[in-house]
Design a protein around this motif. Structure first.
Motif, PDB file in Angstrom:
ATOM      1  N   VAL A   4       0.851  -1.190   0.000  1.00 12.34           N
ATOM      2  CA  VAL A   4       0.000   0.000   0.000  1.00 12.34           C
ATOM      3  C   VAL A   4       0.884   1.236   0.000  1.00 12.34           C
ATOM      4  O   VAL A   4       1.670   1.446   0.939  1.00 12.34           O
ATOM      5  CB  VAL A   4      -0.935   0.034   1.221  1.00 12.34           C
ATOM      6  N   GLU A   5       0.761   2.022  -1.059  1.00 15.98           N
ATOM      7  CA  GLU A   5       1.537   3.254  -1.176  1.00 15.98           C
ATOM      8  C   GLU A   5       0.792   4.418  -0.532  1.00 15.98           C
ATOM      9  O   GLU A   5      -0.437   4.446  -0.499  1.00 15.98           O
ATOM     10  CB  GLU A   5       1.808   3.606  -2.640  1.00 15.98           C
ATOM     11  N   SER A   6       1.556   5.371  -0.066  1.00 14.90           N
ATOM     12  CA  SER A   6       0.989   6.613   0.468  1.00 14.90           C
ATOM     13  C   SER A   6       2.019   7.716   0.312  1.00 14.90           C
ATOM     14  O   SER A   6       3.183   7.446   0.008  1.00 14.90           O
ATOM     15  CB  SER A   6       0.587   6.450   1.934  1.00 14.90           C
ATOM     16  N   GLY A   7       1.571   8.955   0.530  1.00 15.36           N
ATOM     17  CA  GLY A   7       2.489  10.074   0.499  1.00 15.36           C
ATOM     18  C   GLY A   7       2.447  10.899  -0.764  1.00 15.36           C
ATOM     19  O   GLY A   7       3.134  11.923  -0.862  1.00 15.36           O
ATOM     20  N   GLY A   8       1.673  10.469  -1.734  1.00 18.32           N
ATOM     21  CA  GLY A   8       1.557  11.245  -2.949  1.00 18.32           C
ATOM     22  C   GLY A   8       0.789  12.533  -2.701  1.00 18.32           C
ATOM     23  O   GLY A   8       0.218  12.743  -1.636  1.00 18.32           O
ATOM     24  N   GLY A   9       0.792  13.396  -3.714  1.00 19.39           N
ATOM     25  CA  GLY A   9       0.076  14.653  -3.582  1.00 19.39           C
ATOM     26  C   GLY A   9       0.518  15.624  -4.646  1.00 19.39           C
ATOM     27  O   GLY A   9       1.158  15.249  -5.628  1.00 19.39           O
ATOM     28  N   CYS A  21       5.724   2.825   1.163  1.00 20.17           N
ATOM     29  CA  CYS A  21       5.113   1.577   0.701  1.00 20.17           C
ATOM     30  C   CYS A  21       5.111   0.614   1.880  1.00 20.17           C
ATOM     31  O   CYS A  21       6.159   0.098   2.268  1.00 20.17           O
ATOM     32  CB  CYS A  21       5.895   1.007  -0.463  1.00 20.17           C
ATOM     33  N   ALA A  22       3.933   0.407   2.438  1.00 21.72           N
ATOM     34  CA  ALA A  22       3.797  -0.471   3.590  1.00 21.72           C
ATOM     35  C   ALA A  22       3.399  -1.865   3.129  1.00 21.72           C
ATOM     36  O   ALA A  22       2.452  -2.021   2.347  1.00 21.72           O
ATOM     37  CB  ALA A  22       2.757   0.087   4.548  1.00 21.72           C
ATOM     38  N   ALA A  23       4.110  -2.861   3.605  1.00 24.48           N
ATOM     39  CA  ALA A  23       3.841  -4.243   3.221  1.00 24.48           C
ATOM     40  C   ALA A  23       3.155  -4.993   4.352  1.00 24.48           C
ATOM     41  O   ALA A  23       3.433  -4.756   5.528  1.00 24.48           O
ATOM     42  CB  ALA A  23       5.144  -4.943   2.864  1.00 24.48           C
TER      43      ALA A  23
END
Length: 122
Positions: A4-9, A21-23
């Motif tokens: 799961v990716e995060s931090g975009g914007g 990227c959390a696994a």
């Protein structure tokens, strides 16, 4: 493994973002990890990769010196620090996990996240 990716914007040119990227489901230390990106109308392209220990990294020429990939196996997370962002960095960024090798080829990555949008504006 689920990624799961995060931090975009959205960010102005010259700015910075850090993608995560959390696994889950299996420890990320089992995998070679990569970041890829895909802009509208273009093929998915390699951005950066890191080996299982985090000791070795590879980068696309277009991001070398600006982006840094690193991993925290204790947190089961891989990161992409992006500095000096340019308009052409705008894309959906994907995290991927592979079992075979540290490689820029999408074919060697077995698992993919859903992507996170990065938009760079002037």
């Amino acid at each position: 493994v689920q990624l799961v990716e995060s931090g975009g914007g959205s960010v102005q040119a010259g700015g910075s973002l850090r993608l995560s990227c959390a696994a889950s489901g299996r420890t990320v230390s089992t995998y070679y990890m990569g970041w890829f990106r895909q802009a509208p109308g273009k093929e998915r392209e390699f951005v950066a990769g890191v080996d299982k220990s985090g000791s070795n990294t590879v980068y696309a020429d277009s991001v070398k010196g600006r982006f840094t990939i690193f991993r925290d196996n204790a947190k089961n997370t891989v990161y992409l620090q992006m500095n000096g962002l340019k308009l052409e960095d705008t894309a959906v960024y994907y995290c991927a996990a592979g079992l075979v090798a540290l490689s820029p080829s999408t074919r060697l990555y077995n698992y993919w996240g859903q992507g996170t949008q990065v938009t760079v504006s002037s």
